[in-house]
Design a protein around this motif. Structure first.
Motif, mmCIF file in Angstrom:
data_model
loop_
_atom_site.group_PDB
_atom_site.id
_atom_site.type_symbol
_atom_site.label_atom_id
_atom_site.label_comp_id
_atom_site.label_asym_id
_atom_site.label_seq_id
_atom_site.Cartn_x
_atom_site.Cartn_y
_atom_site.Cartn_z
ATOM 1 N N THR A 260 0.825 -1.109 0.043
ATOM 2 C CA THR A 260 -0.027 -0.085 -0.004
ATOM 3 C C THR A 260 0.801 1.175 0.076
ATOM 4 O O THR A 260 2.233 1.223 0.182
ATOM 5 N N GLN A 261 0.187 2.371 -0.344
ATOM 6 C CA GLN A 261 1.067 3.665 -0.194
ATOM 7 C C GLN A 261 1.912 3.809 0.999
ATOM 8 O O GLN A 261 2.770 4.356 1.220
ATOM 9 N N ALA A 262 1.156 3.411 2.099
ATOM 10 C CA ALA A 262 1.593 3.666 3.337
ATOM 11 C C ALA A 262 2.729 2.849 3.874
ATOM 12 O O ALA A 262 3.813 3.224 4.616
ATOM 13 N N GLN A 263 3.015 1.910 2.954
ATOM 14 C CA GLN A 263 4.052 0.801 3.212
ATOM 15 C C GLN A 263 5.355 1.278 2.211
ATOM 16 O O GLN A 263 6.410 0.749 2.347
ATOM 17 N N ALA A 264 5.152 1.849 1.175
ATOM 18 C CA ALA A 264 6.109 2.351 0.364
ATOM 19 C C ALA A 264 7.068 3.118 0.920
ATOM 20 O O ALA A 264 6.846 4.321 1.412
ATOM 21 N N VAL A 265 8.378 2.983 0.550
ATOM 22 C CA VAL A 265 9.657 3.630 1.210
ATOM 23 C C VAL A 265 10.764 3.847 -0.153
ATOM 24 O O VAL A 265 10.624 3.148 -0.919
ATOM 25 N N PRO A 266 11.493 4.938 0.223
ATOM 26 C CA PRO A 266 12.717 4.946 -0.482
ATOM 27 C C PRO A 266 13.336 3.730 -0.733
ATOM 28 O O PRO A 266 13.922 3.341 0.028
ATOM 29 N N ARG A 267 13.587 3.494 -2.089
ATOM 30 C CA ARG A 267 14.329 2.165 -2.438
ATOM 31 C C ARG A 267 15.015 2.277 -3.599
ATOM 32 O O ARG A 267 14.370 2.920 -4.517
ATOM 33 N N LEU A 268 15.968 1.297 -3.897
ATOM 34 C CA LEU A 268 16.626 1.380 -5.230
ATOM 35 C C LEU A 268 15.915 -0.374 -5.625
ATOM 36 O O LEU A 268 15.805 -1.026 -5.035
ATOM 37 N N LEU A 269 15.786 -0.383 -6.878
ATOM 38 C CA LEU A 269 14.999 -1.501 -7.671
ATOM 39 C C LEU A 269 16.182 -2.108 -8.477
ATOM 40 O O LEU A 269 16.615 -1.565 -9.321
ATOM 41 N N TRP A 270 16.614 -3.373 -8.089
ATOM 42 C CA TRP A 270 17.601 -4.026 -9.006
ATOM 43 C C TRP A 270 16.811 -4.796 -10.054
ATOM 44 O O TRP A 270 15.919 -5.925 -9.635
ATOM 45 N N GLY A 271 16.899 -4.582 -11.110
ATOM 46 C CA GLY A 271 16.141 -5.039 -12.388
ATOM 47 C C GLY A 271 17.074 -5.676 -13.279
ATOM 48 O O GLY A 271 18.129 -5.652 -13.855
ATOM 49 N N LYS A 272 16.449 -6.733 -14.133
ATOM 50 C CA LYS A 272 16.956 -7.262 -15.464
ATOM 51 C C LYS A 272 15.959 -7.456 -16.293
ATOM 52 O O LYS A 272 14.900 -8.011 -16.175
ATOM 53 N N ASP A 273 15.918 -6.910 -17.437
ATOM 54 C CA ASP A 273 15.204 -7.350 -18.635
ATOM 55 C C ASP A 273 16.073 -6.983 -19.976
ATOM 56 O O ASP A 273 16.791 -7.927 -20.304
ATOM 57 N N GLY A 274 16.153 -5.783 -20.329
ATOM 58 C CA GLY A 274 17.191 -5.314 -21.493
ATOM 59 C C GLY A 274 18.482 -4.963 -20.623
ATOM 60 O O GLY A 274 18.629 -3.803 -20.137
ATOM 61 N N GLY A 275 19.383 -5.790 -20.349
ATOM 62 C CA GLY A 275 20.434 -5.344 -19.483
ATOM 63 C C GLY A 275 20.153 -5.567 -18.116
ATOM 64 O O GLY A 275 19.152 -6.244 -17.810
ATOM 65 N N THR A 276 21.018 -4.999 -17.144
ATOM 66 C CA THR A 276 20.550 -5.042 -15.618
ATOM 67 C C THR A 276 21.020 -3.806 -15.147
ATOM 68 O O THR A 276 22.014 -3.233 -15.192
ATOM 69 N N TYR A 277 20.219 -3.342 -14.063
ATOM 70 C CA TYR A 277 20.209 -2.105 -13.733
ATOM 71 C C TYR A 277 19.670 -1.882 -12.215
ATOM 72 O O TYR A 277 18.885 -2.651 -11.544
#
Length: 202
Positions: A110-127
């Motif tokens: 929920t919006q109340a649970q969202a905190v600042p974070r980085l997301l590590w992802g992979k689809d085209g490359g990784t970032y």
């Protein structure tokens, strides 16, 4: 005496200048040549990319020698490779997430649970990517959004399956530590009433 006709093999070839792993994907022949050189004769970007990996024999038919090196150093699902991210861009992405007024929700949040974070992802490359919602969405001078940071050698258009597996994913890296608040006082835990003195004897 018959006249010699020059062929393509008579013309000396000039090595292609490769200055990054991204450029290497388009020049497999030159990458194979660079991989045969001693470490002190290889370009810095290649030594950084290789790290502690060993270099196997690369077949002449290989279209991606660097991926062949990674696969040869991969066994039983354990990846013997290190991702490098430009620190100044990672810090900018983290600052973007920390200062954003709203944040993208992860699955089940929920919006109340969202905190600042980085997301590590992979689809085209990784970032790494800030989860802050940017109202402008303005890309930087390279055309990349300032809160998205690709790993060196694994930018848009590269195939990171050889080091990260076949499925796309997104992992959360929280930038804050949840604070612990004291529980509200309970009536059962309050101090017992102060005893009163018994009445005086007549």
């Amino acid at each position: 005496m018959p006249k010699h006709t020059p062929t393509t093999t008579d013309t000396p070839t000039t090595p292609v200048l490769i200055d990054s792993a991204e450029a290497a994907t388009n020049n497999p022949d030159e990458v194979r040549r660079l991989l045969t050189l001693p470490a002190d004769q290889r370009p810095d970007w290649l030594n950084t990319f290789l790290g502690d990996m060993t270099i196997p024999p690369i077949p002449a038919t290989s279209t991606n020698p660097l991926a062949d090196v990674i696969m040869a150093n991969t066994a039983h699902g354990e990846k013997n490779a290190t991702l490098h991210f430009p620190l100044h861009r990672v810090l900018a992405a983290a600052e973007h997430a920390a200062s954003a007024p709203k944040h993208r929700l992860s699955y089940g949040e929920t919006q109340a649970q969202a905190v600042p974070r980085l997301l590590w992802g992979k689809d085209g490359g990784t970032y790494l990517m800030s989860n802050g919602i940017d109202p402008t969405g303005t890309p930087d001078e390279t055309g990349t959004h300032r809160h998205v940071v690709y790993a060196d050698g694994w930018g848009p258009g590269t195939d990171a399956r050889s080091i990260l597996g076949g499925d796309d994913f997104s992992e959360r890296l929280d930038l804050t530590t949840p604070t612990t608040t004291a529980p509200p006082p309970c009536s059962a835990c309050s101090a017992p009433p102060t005893p009163t003195a018994p009445p005086a004897s007549p």
